[in-house]
Structures are given as C-alpha cells and as structure tokens.
Design a protein around this motif. Sequence first.
Motif, PDB file in Angstrom:
ATOM      1  N   GLY A  33     -20.712  -7.382  18.312  1.00 25.27           N
ATOM      2  CA  GLY A  33     -20.595  -6.047  18.563  1.00 25.27           C
ATOM      3  C   GLY A  33     -21.930  -5.375  18.840  1.00 25.27           C
ATOM      4  O   GLY A  33     -22.853  -5.939  18.355  1.00 25.27           O
ATOM      5  N   TRP A  34     -21.898  -4.235  19.763  1.00 23.00           N
ATOM      6  CA  TRP A  34     -23.230  -3.584  20.018  1.00 23.00           C
ATOM      7  C   TRP A  34     -22.688  -2.080  20.214  1.00 23.00           C
ATOM      8  O   TRP A  34     -21.746  -1.930  20.975  1.00 23.00           O
ATOM      9  N   GLY A 243      -9.535  -4.886  23.382  1.00 27.46           N
ATOM     10  CA  GLY A 243     -10.701  -5.446  22.743  1.00 27.46           C
ATOM     11  C   GLY A 243     -10.337  -6.622  21.973  1.00 27.46           C
ATOM     12  O   GLY A 243      -9.336  -7.176  22.121  1.00 27.46           O
ATOM     13  N   GLY A 244     -11.185  -6.950  21.103  1.00 31.87           N
ATOM     14  CA  GLY A 244     -10.864  -8.050  20.363  1.00 31.87           C
ATOM     15  C   GLY A 244     -10.858  -9.397  21.058  1.00 31.87           C
ATOM     16  O   GLY A 244     -11.469  -9.479  22.114  1.00 31.87           O
ATOM     17  N   ASP A 245      -9.938 -10.245  20.804  1.00 32.78           N
ATOM     18  CA  ASP A 245      -9.800 -11.744  21.422  1.00 32.78           C
ATOM     19  C   ASP A 245      -9.279 -11.332  22.758  1.00 32.78           C
ATOM     20  O   ASP A 245      -9.596 -11.990  23.761  1.00 32.78           O
ATOM     21  N   PHE A 296     -19.720  -2.998  30.466  1.00 31.18           N
ATOM     22  CA  PHE A 296     -18.298  -2.933  30.763  1.00 31.18           C
ATOM     23  C   PHE A 296     -17.261  -2.356  30.152  1.00 31.18           C
ATOM     24  O   PHE A 296     -17.096  -2.396  29.011  1.00 31.18           O
ATOM     25  N   SER A 297     -16.040  -1.884  30.905  1.00 29.08           N
ATOM     26  CA  SER A 297     -14.939  -1.617  30.189  1.00 29.08           C
ATOM     27  C   SER A 297     -14.029  -2.791  29.892  1.00 29.08           C
ATOM     28  O   SER A 297     -13.976  -3.701  30.591  1.00 29.08           O
ATOM     29  N   THR A 313     -14.913  -1.327  23.785  1.00 26.96           N
ATOM     30  CA  THR A 313     -16.199  -1.473  24.656  1.00 26.96           C
ATOM     31  C   THR A 313     -17.535  -2.170  24.106  1.00 26.96           C
ATOM     32  O   THR A 313     -18.104  -3.020  24.599  1.00 26.96           O
ATOM     33  N   ARG A 314     -17.546  -1.942  22.796  1.00 31.29           N
ATOM     34  CA  ARG A 314     -18.459  -2.620  22.012  1.00 31.29           C
ATOM     35  C   ARG A 314     -18.527  -4.208  21.767  1.00 31.29           C
ATOM     36  O   ARG A 314     -19.448  -4.730  21.278  1.00 31.29           O
ATOM     37  N   ASP A 315     -17.223  -4.653  21.823  1.00 29.33           N
ATOM     38  CA  ASP A 315     -16.939  -5.934  21.470  1.00 29.33           C
ATOM     39  C   ASP A 315     -17.747  -6.808  22.564  1.00 29.33           C
ATOM     40  O   ASP A 315     -17.789  -6.655  23.540  1.00 29.33           O
TER      41      ASP A 315
END
Length: 333
Positions: A33-34, A243-245, A296-297, A313-315
């Motif tokens: 994550g970021w 998000g996630g997988d 990126f979205s 978005t942070r993934d």
Amino acid sequence: MYRDWAQAAERAIVTRHLRRVWGLPGTVLGRSGWPPTPDQRLHWHWNYWWQAHLLDCLIDAQLRAPEPARAATIQRFVRSILVRNFGQWSNEYYDDMAWLGLALQRIGVSAPLAAILSELRSAWTPDGGGGIWWRKGEKFKNAPSNGPAAILHARVGEVERARDLLAWMERTLVDPDTGLVWDGLRLNDQGSGGELVKAIYTYCQGVFLGACLELSEVDAAARTIRAVAAHCAPGGVLRGQGGGDGGLFAGILARYLALAAKRLPGVEAETARELVLTSAESCFTGAADVHGSPLFSPEWTQPAVTDPVRGPTRDLSVQVGAWLLLEAAATLE
C-alpha cells in the motif's frame, strides 16, 4: 504516447512501492500500500501474487526500454521473493504459483520454475471432470487457477496438459448464452456434488483468452473477445473490480487482449485493440497527479481519489493493474 504513459506508471510505482525486504541489502519487493501502514513498511503484508504481477510489469518495461539498472532490479526482485517466502517458491494457492511461474519463464529462471510446474502437475485430479484445484485443502476448481496454469504449461511445451485444462474450462465454465467464463466449480468434501459459481470477473475472461491464444483456439478466443466487449466494457472501457485482488483483474484481461490484437485475424483483433487503447486512455487521463507522477483509480472511468489517499486507490494491486494495462497498450503502439 502509450509508451510514455507506461514509463510514467513504472516510475510512479517503483518510486512509491519498491523497498528493501527487512532492510536487507540486495533485496526489493513492492509494498502492498501507499502510503504504507506499519506492517506494509516491513513487508509483513506482501501478497505473493501481487508481487508476481509486479515482476511481470518490470519485465514488460525491460522489453519496452532495456536498461541495465532495471535488469539488476529484476534479478534482486526474484531473489527477494524467495527471501520473503521463507526459502520456498510455493504457497497454498495454485493460481499464485502459476503467475509467478509465468514471470519466471519469461526471464529463463529454471530452478524455481521447475518447482512450480511440479506443484501445478500435482494439483490435477479427476474430481469435477478434471482441472486443478484453486487452493490446497479446498474443494474448488476455477478459471483463475486453470487459466494461468494452462498458459504456463503451453509455454513450456506441456501442450497436452494445457489442452486438458482449457478443455475443462470450456465444458465446465463457459456460459452457453453469453460466452463469458464463470468463476469456478465448488465440490463437496468427497470431490463430487459440483455447484457452479457463476460470478463474472474480468480475470476469468483474461486467463481463458490467454490459454486459447497459446493453444491457437481461434474461435474460442474470438468468442471471448465478443463477450467481453458486450458485457465487461461499458463505453469500451474494461470494468474495474475494486481494490484488493480485484485491482489486478482488468489489467490481466488487458494483457491478453493485447496479445489477441496481435495474433488473431479479423474483426475481433481490432475489437481487442480498441478495448485496450480506449481503456488505457481513460485510465491515464483519470489518474491523479501526485508530486508529478500518476496515481491510478481502481475504476478507469472514474478519477482517482487522493485527498486524502484512501480506500482501494492506495493498493499496490490497483496501481500494478493500471501498469499492466499501459504496458499492454504500449505493445500496440
């Protein structure tokens, strides 16, 4: 244009996510994550199959614009997977191992590839009509495991096994009405009593398409592209799945659509090309600018949320999924 976008995605993800493993010299993996949480800073949460796709993107970038520094990063990355996975190449998920095997096969890393292929061969059983399991200890067979395994077996010359896996997906998971590929088949503890899981994921369409391409099943590949265009790409943009997988799913489909655009004859090749390029344009133009680099979205028709950076978005998966798409588009430029 697309090559520039791919380069910008690479720069952003390398800068934000790539860090040493436990501070050890000569190691590098992607933080999940970021901005990173404390456990992500330590690579405690690292997710094997996200790293496999990040490695694949680094290989894509090296093919696009070879650099000695990136080649060295790729070698460190491969070693770091072994370090972080506590000295072994395998894990509990056969789809994860197939993805890492595909990346390793592209760069000719033979020893871990042999170990992964052995795991995949052992996962085949006659339960449910054939195919391999999704995860060790679970009675579930699905497209996400059988698809990449079929691609890998085909690429290393194990064509008979690849055809077996594709044939199992064709007769078990393809919706006769739409041509879309369902998720999987869940069996009871005795390996019988199958229940189809009819969820539709872009991931499943991508890996089925990839297997068709490797085995020159042109009609099935064309049918899949038509189904994707009709059901998985509103406005011509591949649909996101969170998000996630799920952040990787549409990027995986884009990779194999780009291959189809180069390998197939006829109108479906052009359809595949347009799906990739239209998705790439929407993805990049919808990205947020964070310190001069794109963020990126997870949904390529919507702008990325950055104030504050939160949610999917942070993934890493979401960002790598976009990078997969942009590298795929770059191959069509």
